[in-house]
Motif scaffolding. Structure first.
Motif, mmCIF file in Angstrom:
data_model
loop_
_atom_site.group_PDB
_atom_site.id
_atom_site.type_symbol
_atom_site.label_atom_id
_atom_site.label_comp_id
_atom_site.label_asym_id
_atom_site.label_seq_id
_atom_site.Cartn_x
_atom_site.Cartn_y
_atom_site.Cartn_z
ATOM 1 N N PHE A 176 0.829 -1.207 0.000
ATOM 2 C CA PHE A 176 0.000 0.000 0.000
ATOM 3 C C PHE A 176 0.864 1.258 0.000
ATOM 4 C CE2 PHE A 176 -2.502 3.247 2.290
ATOM 5 C CZ PHE A 176 -3.606 3.330 1.455
ATOM 6 N N LEU A 177 1.911 1.263 0.825
ATOM 7 C CA LEU A 177 2.814 2.416 0.885
ATOM 8 C C LEU A 177 3.532 2.611 -0.449
ATOM 9 C CD1 LEU A 177 4.377 1.880 4.438
ATOM 10 C CD2 LEU A 177 2.529 3.456 3.802
ATOM 11 N N ASN A 178 3.968 1.507 -1.051
ATOM 12 C CA ASN A 178 4.637 1.588 -2.348
ATOM 13 C C ASN A 178 3.700 2.098 -3.439
ATOM 14 O OD1 ASN A 178 7.489 0.662 -2.255
ATOM 15 N ND2 ASN A 178 6.583 -1.160 -1.322
ATOM 16 N N THR A 179 2.465 1.619 -3.431
ATOM 17 C CA THR A 179 1.487 2.055 -4.427
ATOM 18 C C THR A 179 1.210 3.546 -4.290
ATOM 19 O OG1 THR A 179 0.450 -0.134 -4.460
ATOM 20 C CG2 THR A 179 -0.851 1.708 -5.315
ATOM 21 N N ALA A 180 1.106 4.008 -3.067
ATOM 22 C CA ALA A 180 0.837 5.426 -2.826
ATOM 23 C C ALA A 180 1.944 6.313 -3.377
ATOM 24 C CB ALA A 180 0.657 5.676 -1.337
ATOM 25 N N ALA A 181 3.166 5.802 -3.383
ATOM 26 C CA ALA A 181 4.281 6.589 -3.904
ATOM 27 C C ALA A 181 4.137 6.854 -5.395
ATOM 28 C CB ALA A 181 5.604 5.871 -3.623
ATOM 29 N N GLN A 182 3.390 5.972 -6.089
ATOM 30 C CA GLN A 182 3.242 6.086 -7.538
ATOM 31 C C GLN A 182 1.886 6.648 -7.964
ATOM 32 O OE1 GLN A 182 5.935 5.375 -9.292
ATOM 33 N NE2 GLN A 182 6.989 4.709 -7.429
ATOM 34 N N GLN A 183 0.928 6.700 -7.029
ATOM 35 C CA GLN A 183 -0.435 7.093 -7.371
ATOM 36 C C GLN A 183 -0.864 8.311 -6.547
ATOM 37 O OE1 GLN A 183 -2.312 5.538 -9.707
ATOM 38 N NE2 GLN A 183 -0.707 4.038 -10.157
ATOM 39 N N PRO A 184 -0.972 9.494 -7.154
ATOM 40 C CA PRO A 184 -1.326 10.705 -6.409
ATOM 41 C C PRO A 184 -2.634 10.591 -5.638
ATOM 42 C CG PRO A 184 -0.540 11.272 -8.594
ATOM 43 C CD PRO A 184 -0.679 9.780 -8.573
ATOM 44 N N GLN A 185 -3.623 9.879 -6.212
ATOM 45 C CA GLN A 185 -4.913 9.783 -5.538
ATOM 46 C C GLN A 185 -4.817 8.984 -4.239
ATOM 47 O OE1 GLN A 185 -4.064 8.362 -8.379
ATOM 48 N NE2 GLN A 185 -5.286 6.542 -8.911
ATOM 49 N N TYR A 186 -3.871 8.046 -4.163
ATOM 50 C CA TYR A 186 -3.606 7.335 -2.911
ATOM 51 C C TYR A 186 -2.788 8.230 -1.986
ATOM 52 C CZ TYR A 186 -4.949 2.679 -4.736
ATOM 53 O OH TYR A 186 -5.636 1.596 -5.242
ATOM 54 N N ARG A 187 -1.816 8.876 -2.573
ATOM 55 C CA ARG A 187 -0.816 9.588 -1.773
ATOM 56 C C ARG A 187 -1.413 10.753 -0.986
ATOM 57 N NH1 ARG A 187 5.182 11.309 -3.949
ATOM 58 N NH2 ARG A 187 5.908 12.313 -2.034
ATOM 59 N N TRP A 188 -2.393 11.440 -1.577
ATOM 60 C CA TRP A 188 -2.964 12.597 -0.885
ATOM 61 C C TRP A 188 -3.510 12.223 0.494
ATOM 62 C CZ3 TRP A 188 -3.317 17.404 0.251
ATOM 63 C CH2 TRP A 188 -4.451 17.906 0.900
ATOM 64 N N ALA A 189 -4.036 11.014 0.621
ATOM 65 C CA ALA A 189 -4.657 10.613 1.885
ATOM 66 C C ALA A 189 -3.642 10.311 2.980
ATOM 67 C CB ALA A 189 -5.542 9.390 1.661
ATOM 68 N N ILE A 190 -2.368 10.118 2.607
ATOM 69 C CA ILE A 190 -1.390 9.701 3.622
ATOM 70 C C ILE A 190 -0.142 10.558 3.679
ATOM 71 C CG2 ILE A 190 -2.196 7.310 3.513
ATOM 72 C CD1 ILE A 190 0.310 6.597 1.953
ATOM 73 N N ASP A 191 0.187 11.307 2.647
ATOM 74 C CA ASP A 191 1.455 12.037 2.617
ATOM 75 C C ASP A 191 1.352 13.358 3.375
ATOM 76 O OD1 ASP A 191 3.906 13.143 2.097
ATOM 77 O OD2 ASP A 191 3.664 13.248 -0.077
#
Length: 305
Positions: A176-191
Motif C-alpha cells: 500500500f505504501l509503495n502504491t501510494a508513492a506512484q499514485q497521487p490519488q492514494y498519496r494525498w490521503a497519507i502524505d
C-alpha cells in the motif's frame, strides 16, 4: 543537538511572529537538546500566551459562531461528527463533500449565513466563504498509526474508491505504501495530509510544487489562531471537555472512538516493512510528525503536564 541560527530565527517567526531580540538569546536556544525542548520554551513563554490568549476564551459571548469541523480521515472524526450532530440537532447543519461543495458555492450569502455547523473532509479555508464569526475544529492523530488505520479502513470499507484494488491485489501494508508513492490519488490521503489540510492545501495541488516547510509554517499559524481549537485522538475526552468549557459543546455524551486498528496489529505490520518501505513511511509522516508534536506540546503546556 545544536540548532542553527536560521532554525532559531524560524522558531521565533513561527511562535512569536518576530525576530530574536538579541544574539545572546539565540545562542542560549541553540544549545537546547531537541525540538520538543525548543517548542516548550516558546509555548511556555508569557509572550506566546499573551499572543494566543484568545485560544482559551469562551465563545459564549460571540454572535453564534458557525462551527466548522475539518474532518481529517482516521482521527476519530466520525465519532466527533456524531457528538456534534447531537449538539446541533435543532440547528442548520451542512455535510461537506465533493458534491455538496458545488452546492455550497452556489448558495447565496444569506443562505450560507443560516448555517450553524459545517462538517466533513475538507481543508482549512471554508470560513472565507462566510460572513459570520466562526471556529474551526480539528483532531490530530499520531501520524504513523493514522496511516495504518487508513490502510485497514480501505480494506473493509466497500464504498471506498480504493477498496477493490487493495483487496483484489491483496496488498500488504508495505504494498500500500509503495502504491501510494506512484499514485497521487492514494498519496494525498497519507502524505503529511494532516499538516497539509490545516495549511489549507487543496487535494488536487501538484505535489511536485509543494513547499512543505512553507506549508508547515502556514499550518502552525492556522492552528494557533484564535479561530481554531484542536485536540488529539489519543486524548479525545480531554478535547471534548475543553470544547464544553468554551461553550462550543453542551453534551459530550458518547466518547467511543472508531480507530480501526489495535496497537498489536500496528506493531506487527511495522515489523513486516522493508527498509525502503520504512523510508517511505518516514517521508509520508515527516511534516505531520513535526506538526503533531508542536500541537501536542502546546496541549501539554496548557494542561500542566
Amino acid at each position: 543537538m545544536t540548532f542553527s541560527r536560521d532554525q532559531i530565527e524560524l522558531a521565533y517567526q513561527l511562535f512569536l511572529g518576530r525576530r530574536p531580540e538579541s544574539e545572546a538569546v539565540v545562542e542560549r536556544k541553540r544549545k537546547l537538546p531537541d525540538e520538543k525542548a525548543l517548542s516548550r520554551v516558546f509555548l511556555a513563554s508569557p509572550e506566546f500566551r499573551d499572543r494566543f490568549a484568545a485560544l482559551n476564551r469562551s465563545v459564549a459571548d460571540d454572535e453564534s459562531p458557525v462551527v466548522i469541523h475539518l474532518h481529517i480521515p482516521k482521527t476519530a472524526g466520525s465519532s466527533f461528527n456524531r457528538i456534534l450532530a447531537r449538539n446541533f440537532e435543532q440547528k442548520t447543519r451542512f455535510a461537506w463533500n465533493r458534491e455538496q461543495n458545488r452546492v455550497f458555492k452556489k448558495m447565496t450569502p444569506q443562505q450560507r449565513q443560516n448555517i450553524d455547523l459545517i462538517f466533513g473532509h475538507m481543508t482549512y479555508g471554508v470560513h472565507q466563504e462566510l460572513r459570520r464569526n466562526h471556529i474551526n475544529l480539528f483532531v490530530l492523530r499520531d501520524p504513523k498509526t493514522r496511516i495504518y488505520s487508513y490502510y485497514k479502513y480501505v480494506q473493509i470499507a466497500e464504498d471506498h474508491p480504493f477498496h477493490k484494488r487493495v483487496n483484489h491485489e491483496a496488498m500488504s501494508y508495505g504494498d500500500f505504501l509503495n502504491t501510494a508513492a506512484q499514485q497521487p490519488q492514494y498519496r494525498w490521503a497519507i502524505d503529511n495530509t494532516q499538516m497539509l489540510r490545516i495549511a489549507g492545501l487543496d487535494e488536487f495541488s501538484d505535489d511536485a510544487d509543494i513547499d512543505y516547510a512553507a506549508e508547515f509554517r502556514r499550518a502552525c499559524q492556522h492552528a494557533f489562531s484564535e479561530t481554531c481549537e484542536f485536540g488529539l485522538t489519543e486524548e479525545f475526552p480531554a478535547y471534548l471537555e475543553r470544547l464544553k468549557a468554551r461553550g462550543i459543546l453542551t453534551d459530550t455524551g458518547e466518547q467511543r472512538l472508531n480507530t480501526t486498528n489495535s496497537s498489536e496489529s500496528f506493531q506487527a505490520a511495522m515489523q513486516t516493512l522493508t527498509p525502503h518501505e520504512h523510508e517511505l513511511l518516514d517521508s509520508y509522516t515527516q511534516w505531520d510528525q513535526k506538526f503533531y508534536s508542536i500541537c501536542k506540546t502546546y496541549l501539554e503546556s496548557i494542561s500542566g503536564h
